[in-house]
Write an enzyme that holds these catalytic residues in place. Structure first.
Site, PDB file in Angstrom:
ATOM      1  N   GLY A 205       0.833  -1.205   0.000  1.00  0.00           N
ATOM      2  CA  GLY A 205       0.000   0.000   0.000  1.00  0.00           C
ATOM      3  C   GLY A 205       0.860   1.245   0.000  1.00  0.00           C
ATOM      4  O   GLY A 205       2.064   1.180  -0.255  1.00  0.00           O
ATOM      5  N   ASN A 206       0.263   2.374   0.264  1.00  0.00           N
ATOM      6  CA  ASN A 206       1.039   3.622   0.402  1.00  0.00           C
ATOM      7  C   ASN A 206       0.380   4.512   1.455  1.00  0.00           C
ATOM      8  O   ASN A 206      -0.668   4.175   1.989  1.00  0.00           O
ATOM      9  CB  ASN A 206       1.180   4.326  -0.955  1.00  0.00           C
ATOM     10  CG  ASN A 206      -0.159   4.740  -1.529  1.00  0.00           C
ATOM     11  OD1 ASN A 206      -0.831   5.613  -0.980  1.00  0.00           O
ATOM     12  ND2 ASN A 206      -0.562   4.106  -2.619  1.00  0.00           N
ATOM     13  N   ARG A 207       1.024   5.637   1.740  1.00  0.00           N
ATOM     14  CA  ARG A 207       0.603   6.458   2.891  1.00  0.00           C
ATOM     15  C   ARG A 207      -0.472   7.483   2.562  1.00  0.00           C
ATOM     16  O   ARG A 207      -0.755   8.354   3.371  1.00  0.00           O
ATOM     17  CB  ARG A 207       1.817   7.197   3.461  1.00  0.00           C
ATOM     18  CG  ARG A 207       2.869   6.279   4.026  1.00  0.00           C
ATOM     19  CD  ARG A 207       3.998   7.104   4.634  1.00  0.00           C
ATOM     20  NE  ARG A 207       5.198   6.315   4.784  1.00  0.00           N
ATOM     21  CZ  ARG A 207       5.406   5.429   5.753  1.00  0.00           C
ATOM     22  NH1 ARG A 207       4.467   5.234   6.652  1.00  0.00           N
ATOM     23  NH2 ARG A 207       6.526   4.753   5.809  1.00  0.00           N
ATOM     24  N   SER A 208      -1.073   7.422   1.406  1.00  0.00           N
ATOM     25  CA  SER A 208      -2.109   8.417   1.073  1.00  0.00           C
ATOM     26  C   SER A 208      -3.279   8.306   2.063  1.00  0.00           C
ATOM     27  O   SER A 208      -3.714   7.204   2.410  1.00  0.00           O
ATOM     28  CB  SER A 208      -2.616   8.172  -0.351  1.00  0.00           C
ATOM     29  OG  SER A 208      -3.800   8.902  -0.554  1.00  0.00           O
ATOM     30  N   ALA A 273      -3.790   7.845  -5.118  1.00  0.00           N
ATOM     31  CA  ALA A 273      -2.405   7.364  -5.191  1.00  0.00           C
ATOM     32  C   ALA A 273      -2.489   5.880  -5.524  1.00  0.00           C
ATOM     33  O   ALA A 273      -2.521   5.027  -4.629  1.00  0.00           O
ATOM     34  CB  ALA A 273      -1.709   7.597  -3.858  1.00  0.00           C
TER      35      ALA A 273
END
Ligand code: C5P
Length: 395
Positions: A205-208, A273
């Protein structure tokens, strides 16, 4: 303002005499005006004057001798509640939920936008108690008409004069006009991160946070658009009645939902994102630990923006985003053209306070003709206003 239902609440300041002119202007502009007065306002101007001008009885009490004025019905009836003049005492009551007269009772019952036009002496206005109440009322989403500078009833000169009736009427007209700017328009927003499953319990995943996209969705909705928000995993849950949220997890799900809705859309803002790669194979069972290292083979996810850019027909409008750490302008400009966006919003991670998980953002907007606009660091809600304003300006 034709047909708009406006409650004008008058509280006890000498500026109450200007309420007569304000009623006149609002009625002349086509609004239906219901006047409420606090008991002390009636010391400054008579209910008879304001009822004659508004062509309606004025209410001064929640429970009068022969009548009961339902503050709940009044609160639900109005398209706007305007408190002008708003005294220091009334601001303090409204900021703290005190409910001891018809104005404060209707304020608590109103679901419509509220506009406050303070009027008081300069020291009362500057006092930290008043300023604290103003900040609190602003944080609840109320709109303030700026106070004017000049001679006050005390003879002192300074800030504290109520905005002129013409300014209040113009402010209200602009507000209603803005609220209708995207009436009948359908807007698709992608927001948040995507999670790409590795196995049933793990993902890439990512931090968005989704904050920027949700703020844009709410801003379009505020201005009358019908918004479809395709939202990746996020804690946010927008409640605006004009926003329909479609919750997705992976890039593939976001792609499918976006493609499905895009055809009917007038505008798309692609702020998500999206993961660029996902595990080529998702393990059916939790992967067991073995050996010192491990390799996960990745494959490309669909590029939602590029696909919608290809599908785009005449009259549709796409705004893209670029989050860059280096060669920002060059990279953003290439994406703008390659993905067939109408303009692109550039976030640089080199700017303090901008990017993932912050409540603030600093953007640059790049157009296809290389026109470029740089903005200050602002809250994401304010940035959303700038982006939506830019769409409106281009359209
Ligand atoms: O190529 P890059 O990921 O930097 O492009 C960013 C823009 O493209 C953003 O508007 C983002 O939402 C969109 N995008 C997309 N689908 C992807 C990758 C990016 O819609 N798979």
């Amino acid at each position: 303002m034709v047909g708009k239902k406006i409650i004008l609440a008058v509280t006890g300041s000498i500026a109450a005499y200007k309420a007569a002119h304000l009623v006149r202007l609002l009625v002349k502009n086509g609004a239906e005006v219901q006047v409420l007065m606090t008991p002390s306002a009636t010391e400054f101007i008579t209910p008879l004057t304001l009822s004659t001008l508004s062509k309606k009885p004025v209410f001064t009490q929640v429970i009068a001798e022969h009548e009961w004025n339902s503050h709940v019905e009044l609160g639900l009836w109005a398209d706007a509640l305007v408190v002008a003049p708003a005294t220091a005492n009334s601001l303090a009551k409204l900021a703290n939920g005190i409910c001891d007269n018809i104005v404060s009772a209707v304020y608590l019952s109103a679901r419509c936008p509220v506009f406050l036009a303070p009027a008081m002496d300069l020291d009362m206005w500057k006092h930290p108690s008043t300023q604290g109440n103003v900040q609190r009322l602003k944080s609840y989403g109320n709109h303030f008409l700026p106070v004017g500078y000049g001679e006050l009833a005390s003879g002192l000169v300074g800030e504290g004069r109520m905005a002129e009736p013409e300014e209040i009427a113009t402010f209200l007209a602009a507000f209603f006009q803005k609220k209708q700017a995207f009436l009948g328009k359908k807007v698709l927003i992608t927001a948040g991160p995507t999670y790409e499953a590795i196995d049933p319990v793990r993902f890439i995943g990512n931090r968005s946070s989704g904050k920027m996209g949700v703020a844009i969705a709410e801003q379009f909705a505020e201005r009358g658009a019908e918004v479809t928000l395709v939202l990746g995993p996020s804690k946010l849950n927008p409640q605006h009645p004009n926003v329909t949220t479609v919750k997705v997890e992976s890039a593939q799900q976001m792609y499918e939902a976006s493609v499905k809705h895009f055809e009917k859309m007038d505008i798309a803002v692609l702020s998500a994102a999206v993961a660029d790669y996902r595990p080529a194979n998702v393990a059916e069972q939790k992967i067991k630990k073995k050996g010192e290292g491990m390799t996960i083979e990745l494959e490309k996810t669909p590029d939602i923006a590029a696909s919608l850019g290809k599908m785009k027909r005449k009259g549709q409008f796409i705004v893209g985003f670029a989050l860059e750490t280096n060669n920002e302008l060059k990279n953003a400009s290439e994406k703008l053209m390659k993905k067939n966006f109408d303009f692109i919003v550039l976030n640089s991670l080199q700017d303090a306070g901008a990017g993932f998980n912050f409540d603030t953002n600093k953007i640059t907007i790049l157009h296809r003709d290389n026109k470029r606009k740089d903005f200050e660091l602002k809250t994401k809600a304010e940035v959303a206003v700038d982006i939506v304003d830019e769409v409106l300006a281009v359209l």
